[in-house]
Design an enzyme around this catalytic site. Structure first.
Site, mmCIF file in Angstrom:
data_model
loop_
_atom_site.group_PDB
_atom_site.id
_atom_site.type_symbol
_atom_site.label_atom_id
_atom_site.label_comp_id
_atom_site.label_asym_id
_atom_site.label_seq_id
_atom_site.Cartn_x
_atom_site.Cartn_y
_atom_site.Cartn_z
ATOM 1 C CB SER A 2 42.395 1.050 21.500
ATOM 2 O OG SER A 2 42.168 0.929 19.829
ATOM 3 C CE1 TYR A 46 43.902 -3.891 20.309
ATOM 4 C CE2 TYR A 46 42.933 -1.846 18.744
ATOM 5 C CZ TYR A 46 44.040 -2.144 20.020
ATOM 6 O OH TYR A 46 44.730 -1.882 20.881
#
Length: 350
Positions: free
Chosen positions: A142, A167
């Site tokens: 990501s 995350y």
């Protein structure tokens, strides 16, 4: 080539499975169909791929009625025995791991789900690849890993040791785990840092979905950091094309890699990191204006401060993608947003 795609009831996995199935690859898709967001949308994606909800049972393969080369299995990555049995039964040539607990903001509320899915689940994939002879592995990382980085555009060669959400930390951990398995067991592994993916069949927790839904319902939209944000919005078809090229061109050792001046994006072993982004940041205000123009409605804005874990701006350097895979994402936001709104209106009948 027989390819396992994890997360095929999810946004990116759904599109990738359909693309590869149309191209004639033998596809096995898995998903645990959790309730992080509307499971009805997940089942609808599967139905669009020819997988009927009524036929889905845990760990039972279901053949698509639309693609005879696509099989779906409901399975949780945390289920090590189930994952190992799947690898043993099907004998994959390549694996693309897109299944994960997504979302920066949700990680503030439910941190344990990120460790379960993104760390333990990914470990089970690595172990299965190791023990069942699958050398070609790609996985979703990501843009969130860039964290506190300010130098832009974000390059894979930059240090990413300062994530600001759990995350992001799990995605950075995936990259480190992947390098370790490449070094120890000879796996050819590529990590893909996606930049703000959007498009038809997108996730309800993403900005475009929420903005369109609220504007059509005449509700205010939450605009964080008072709109002073930029994102490198990347259209789903561009993301999928990048993934396909990576699957077809697995990682190779970097013969020029220097341990005294290490390049974080590559290694002396078969390990590679790529950004997949549009290489063209758009301000949040402009993004909203494009939505308003396409809908023919003005948004009511609820201006809010920056949320913990968010960053002000993302901007992908995709020079490595261009040089090594001859590809650059190119869809402008006007086209991508138009396509999403057309899908949204059709799917929800509004």
């Amino acid at each position: 080539m027989k390819i396992l795609i994890t997360g095929t009831a999810g946004f990116i996995g759904f599109h990738l499975a359909n693309k590869l199935a149309k191209d004639g690859f033998e596809i096995v898709g898995i998903d645990n169909i959790n309730d992080y967001y509307d499971v009805g949308l997940k089942y609808a994606r599967l139905k669009e791929s020819g997988i009927e909800e009524a036929k889905i049972e845990y760990s039972r393969p279901v053949r698509s009625s639309k693609y005879n080369n696509y099989t779906f299995v409901r399975l949780d990555l945390k289920d090590k025995e189930g994952v190992d049995a799947l690898f043993k039964d099907f004998g994959f040539d390549a694996v693309c791991n897109l299944a994960a607990q997504a979302g920066v903001r949700y990680s503030l509320k439910n941190p344990y789900s990120y460790i379960d899915s993104n760390i333990y689940g990914f470990l089970n994939i690595l172990e299965a690849c190791r023990h069942f002879g699958v050398e070609n592995l790609s996985f979703a990382s990501s843009s969130s890993v860039y964290g506190l980085n300010k130098k832009q555009p974000f390059s894979e060669k930059h240090n990413v040791d300062h994530p600001i959400s759990l995350y992001a930390a799990t995605k950075k951990s995936n990259e480190l785990m992947a390098h370790t398995y490449s070094y120890l067991y000879g796996l050819r592994i590529t990590g893909l840092r996606f930049f703000t993916v959007y498009g038809p069949w997108g996730r309800p927790d993403m900005a475009l979905f929420r903005f369109v839904k609220n504007i059509l319902e005449d509700k205010p939209i939450d605009v964080y950091n008072y709109g002073k944000m930029e994102r490198d919005f990347t259209y789903i078809d561009d993301i999928v094309e990048g993934i396909v090229r990576v699957i077809k061109n697995p990682a190779k050792p970097n013969e020029e890699w220097n341990a005294l001046n290490p390049d974080p994006s590559s290694s002396k072993v078969a390990y590679r990191i790529y950004n997949i982004g549009n290489n063209s940041p758009v301000s949040l205000d402009m993004f909203i204006k494009i939505i308003e123009k396409e809908l023919g409605r003005r948004a009511k804005k609820n201006l809010l401060p920056m949320q913990p874990g968010d960053v002000e701006s993302t901007y992908a350097d995709v020079s490595a993608l261009i040089e090594e895979l001859n590809y650059k994402p190119h869809t402008p936001p006007e086209i991508g947003i138009k396509n999403f709104i057309e899908w949204y209106r059709s799917f929800y009948g509004v």
